[in-house]
Design an enzyme around this catalytic site. Structure first.
Site, PDB file in Angstrom:
ATOM      1  N   HIS A  14      26.775  41.736  50.565  1.00  0.00           N
ATOM      2  CA  HIS A  14      27.599  41.999  49.532  1.00  0.00           C
ATOM      3  C   HIS A  14      27.925  43.296  49.100  1.00  0.00           C
ATOM      4  O   HIS A  14      28.686  43.838  48.455  1.00  0.00           O
ATOM      5  CB  HIS A  14      26.558  41.443  48.403  1.00  0.00           C
ATOM      6  CG  HIS A  14      27.481  41.220  47.030  1.00  0.00           C
ATOM      7  ND1 HIS A  14      28.587  40.369  47.162  1.00  0.00           N
ATOM      8  CD2 HIS A  14      27.679  41.592  45.749  1.00  0.00           C
ATOM      9  CE1 HIS A  14      29.438  40.190  46.046  1.00  0.00           C
ATOM     10  NE2 HIS A  14      28.671  40.975  45.058  1.00  0.00           N
TER      11      HIS A  14
ATOM     12  N   LYS B 230      41.975  20.837  42.274  1.00  0.00           N
ATOM     13  CA  LYS B 230      43.384  20.461  41.910  1.00  0.00           C
ATOM     14  C   LYS B 230      43.413  19.278  41.204  1.00  0.00           C
ATOM     15  O   LYS B 230      42.367  18.354  41.179  1.00  0.00           O
ATOM     16  CB  LYS B 230      44.246  20.246  43.184  1.00  0.00           C
ATOM     17  CG  LYS B 230      44.443  21.702  43.915  1.00  0.00           C
ATOM     18  CD  LYS B 230      45.496  21.385  45.172  1.00  0.00           C
ATOM     19  CE  LYS B 230      45.552  22.808  45.945  1.00  0.00           C
ATOM     20  NZ  LYS B 230      46.383  22.381  46.929  1.00  0.00           N
TER      21      LYS B 230
ATOM     22  N   ARG C 195      34.107  37.684  49.127  1.00  0.00           N
ATOM     23  CA  ARG C 195      32.680  37.159  49.260  1.00  0.00           C
ATOM     24  C   ARG C 195      32.227  36.756  50.610  1.00  0.00           C
ATOM     25  O   ARG C 195      33.134  36.198  51.127  1.00  0.00           O
ATOM     26  CB  ARG C 195      32.354  36.413  48.230  1.00  0.00           C
ATOM     27  CG  ARG C 195      32.532  36.728  46.798  1.00  0.00           C
ATOM     28  CD  ARG C 195      32.513  35.537  45.880  1.00  0.00           C
ATOM     29  NE  ARG C 195      32.754  35.965  44.445  1.00  0.00           N
ATOM     30  CZ  ARG C 195      34.084  35.864  43.708  1.00  0.00           C
ATOM     31  NH1 ARG C 195      35.010  35.545  44.701  1.00  0.00           N
ATOM     32  NH2 ARG C 195      34.035  36.298  42.595  1.00  0.00           N
TER      33      ARG C 195
ATOM     34  N   HIS D  39      38.783  38.996  40.559  1.00  0.00           N
ATOM     35  CA  HIS D  39      37.907  38.971  39.176  1.00  0.00           C
ATOM     36  C   HIS D  39      38.786  38.595  37.997  1.00  0.00           C
ATOM     37  O   HIS D  39      39.843  39.269  37.971  1.00  0.00           O
ATOM     38  CB  HIS D  39      37.169  40.001  38.651  1.00  0.00           C
ATOM     39  CG  HIS D  39      35.915  40.199  39.658  1.00  0.00           C
ATOM     40  ND1 HIS D  39      35.625  41.123  40.383  1.00  0.00           N
ATOM     41  CD2 HIS D  39      34.808  39.432  39.608  1.00  0.00           C
ATOM     42  CE1 HIS D  39      34.407  41.140  40.896  1.00  0.00           C
ATOM     43  NE2 HIS D  39      33.884  40.072  40.716  1.00  0.00           N
TER      44      HIS D  39
ATOM     45  N   ARG E 262      31.570  44.278  49.800  1.00  0.00           N
ATOM     46  CA  ARG E 262      32.623  44.264  48.547  1.00  0.00           C
ATOM     47  C   ARG E 262      32.712  45.303  47.549  1.00  0.00           C
ATOM     48  O   ARG E 262      33.483  45.887  47.048  1.00  0.00           O
ATOM     49  CB  ARG E 262      32.147  42.891  48.100  1.00  0.00           C
ATOM     50  CG  ARG E 262      33.308  42.230  46.916  1.00  0.00           C
ATOM     51  CD  ARG E 262      32.643  40.768  46.554  1.00  0.00           C
ATOM     52  NE  ARG E 262      33.063  40.237  45.254  1.00  0.00           N
ATOM     53  CZ  ARG E 262      34.340  39.832  45.035  1.00  0.00           C
ATOM     54  NH1 ARG E 262      35.334  39.942  45.911  1.00  0.00           N
ATOM     55  NH2 ARG E 262      34.941  39.397  43.484  1.00  0.00           N
TER      56      ARG E 262
ATOM     57  N   TYR F 245      31.378  46.875  39.623  1.00  0.00           N
ATOM     58  CA  TYR F 245      31.494  46.816  41.013  1.00  0.00           C
ATOM     59  C   TYR F 245      31.988  48.509  41.605  1.00  0.00           C
ATOM     60  O   TYR F 245      31.789  48.737  42.441  1.00  0.00           O
ATOM     61  CB  TYR F 245      32.293  46.000  41.909  1.00  0.00           C
ATOM     62  CG  TYR F 245      32.037  44.833  41.917  1.00  0.00           C
ATOM     63  CD1 TYR F 245      31.753  44.226  43.444  1.00  0.00           C
ATOM     64  CD2 TYR F 245      31.792  43.805  41.147  1.00  0.00           C
ATOM     65  CE1 TYR F 245      31.324  43.016  43.751  1.00  0.00           C
ATOM     66  CE2 TYR F 245      31.110  42.573  41.233  1.00  0.00           C
ATOM     67  CZ  TYR F 245      30.971  41.895  42.496  1.00  0.00           C
ATOM     68  OH  TYR F 245      30.650  40.803  42.913  1.00  0.00           O
TER      69      TYR F 245
END
Length: 324
Positions: A267, A177, A148, A293, A270, A302
Site C-alpha cells: 500500500h 450496475k 489499490r 477517492h 499508493r 495519503y
C-alpha cells in the site's frame, strides 16, 4: 422500493424486538451484516428483554464504551454510527427510547501511519538486477496508477489498453450496475486507472505473447490439491493469478532488513504516488481524480510531504531580494 417492515403491535418494544425490526428494514446484506454487530452486541449488553423506553441515554454510552472503548478509532465510529441509526430509526417511528449521549462522541480519524517512500528509493528498488520482471512490472504499475493492490492483481490482459496506457478495474466497494433481465450479478461499475512510460515499457515484456487471462501470474502451476477458479487461471499457460499474500511476501523478500515481515508494504506505493504528485503541485481535485477517492479528507490522509518539500515551498515566503 424501500422494504416494508411489520412492526409489533403497541408502542412498547423490547430492546431485542427494536433491534430486529431495524435490521429487517435494511435492504443491503452488507449493511445488515455490519450494522448487526454494533446493534446486536449493544442490545445484548443492555438486556434484550427490557422495554426500549426504560433504557437511559447514559446506558447507551456506557455500553459503547465497554464494548468498543479501547478499539480502533474506525471501529468505534462504525459501531457508534450503527447504534445511532438504530435509535434514530425507532424514534422516527414513534417508539420511545434512548439516544446516544453527547459525551459518546465520534472520534477524529488519525492520519495513516503508512510510510511514504522517496521516488529515488522506488526507482532503485525496481532497477535491481535480482528483482524479477513480474515484480518490476507490478510495483511500477502500482506506483504509476496509485491504485489499490487488489485492483491491479485482478486485471486481465483483455482489459488492458496498452496504447492508451489505461485499463478498467473493479474498485473497492464497487457498486453493482442496475440489473436487467439476464444481466450477471458480477456486473459492477468499473473505474479507470492510468499508467505512464515505466509501466508501458515493462508490460509487453511481461506478457510475452499472452493475450488472455490474468496479467500477473505465479511461476508454477497450482498443485493437485489446490482449487482455483477458472477466471483466475491463465488459459494458455495454466498458471494461477498472483494472490495478494504472494505479492506481499515477494515485496518483503526484497525490502526486509530486520528479518521477515519488516519490509515495505504494497500500500506504500499508493501513498507514495499521491504524495509525490501533491509535492509536484497537483491540486486536490486532481489527486481525488487520480486516487478515485470521493471525500477530500481521505486524500489528506495519503498526502505526507517530505521535510525537503516543505522547506522548498517555505522559500516562497522569503523577502523578494533573498531569492535573487
Amino acid at each position: 422500493m424501500p422494504t416494508v417492515v411489520q412492526l409489533p403491535a403497541g408502542k412498547a418494544l423490547t430492546v431485542r424486538a427494536a433491534a430486529d425490526v431495524f435490521l429487517d428494514s435494511l435492504g443491503n446484506p452488507n449493511t445488515v451484516r455490519n450494522y448487526g454487530i454494533g446493534v446486536g452486541k449493544t442490545a445484548e449488553r443492555l438486556g434484550e428483554t427490557r422495554p426500549l423506553a426504560t433504557v437511559a441515554d447514559d446506558e447507551i454510552g456506557e455500553a459503547l464504551e465497554l464494548l468498543w472503548g479501547t478499539a480502533a478509532v474506525n471501529t468505534w465510529n462504525t459501531r457508534r454510527a450503527a447504534v445511532l441509526s438504530w435509535l434514530g430509526w425507532c424514534r422516527d417511528r414513534g417508539y420511545e427510547g434512548p439516544a446516544v449521549p453527547a459525551w459518546a462522541k465520534r472520534l477524529a480519524v488519525p492520519d495513516s501511519e503508512t510510510p511514504v517512500r522517496s521516488k529515488m528509493a522506488i526507482d532503485r528498488l525496481i532497477a535491481r538486477r535480482k528483482v524479477h520482471l513480474r515484480e518490476k512490472a507490478l510495483w511500477r504499475m502500482l506506483y504509476e496508477t496509485a491504485a489499490r493492490t487488489e485492483e491491479i492483481l485482478g486485471v486481465n490482459i483483455e482489459d488492458l489498453d496498452l496504447a492508451g496506457r489505461r485499463c478498467p478495474v473493479k474498485a473497492k466497494g464497487a457498486r453493482t450496475k442496475a440489473r436487467r433481465r439476464g444481466q450477471a450479478r458480477e456486473d459492477y461499475v468499473l473505474e479507470t486507472v492510468y499508467w505512464d512510460a515505466g509501466t508501458a515499457r515493462l508490460l509487453p515484456r511481461l506478457l510475452r505473447g499472452r493475450t488472455r487471462g490474468p496479467v500477473f501470474v505465479t511461476h508454477r502451476r497450482p498443485g493437485p490439491g489446490k482449487v482455483v477458479s477458472l477466471p483466475d487461471v491463465c488459459p494458455d499457460t495454466g498458471l494461477a493469478r498472483l494472490s495478494y499474500g504472494q505479492a506481499r511476501a515477494l515485496l518483503d523478500e526484497h525490502t526486509a532488513i530486520r528479518g521477515p515481515g519488516t519490509g515495505w508494504d504494497l500500500h506504500e506505493y499508493r501513498h507514495s504516488a499521491l504524495t509525490h504528485l501533491g509535492e509536484q503541485g497537483a491540486s486536490l481535485l486532481m489527486l481525488m481524480a487520480k486516487s478515485r477517492h470521493k471525500k477530500p479528507e481521505n486524500v489528506r490522509r495519503y498526502f505526507k510531504p517530505s521535510a525537503e518539500a516543505i522547506a522548498e515551498v517555505t522559500r516562497l515566503l522569503a523577502p523578494g531580494d533573498s531569492r535573487r
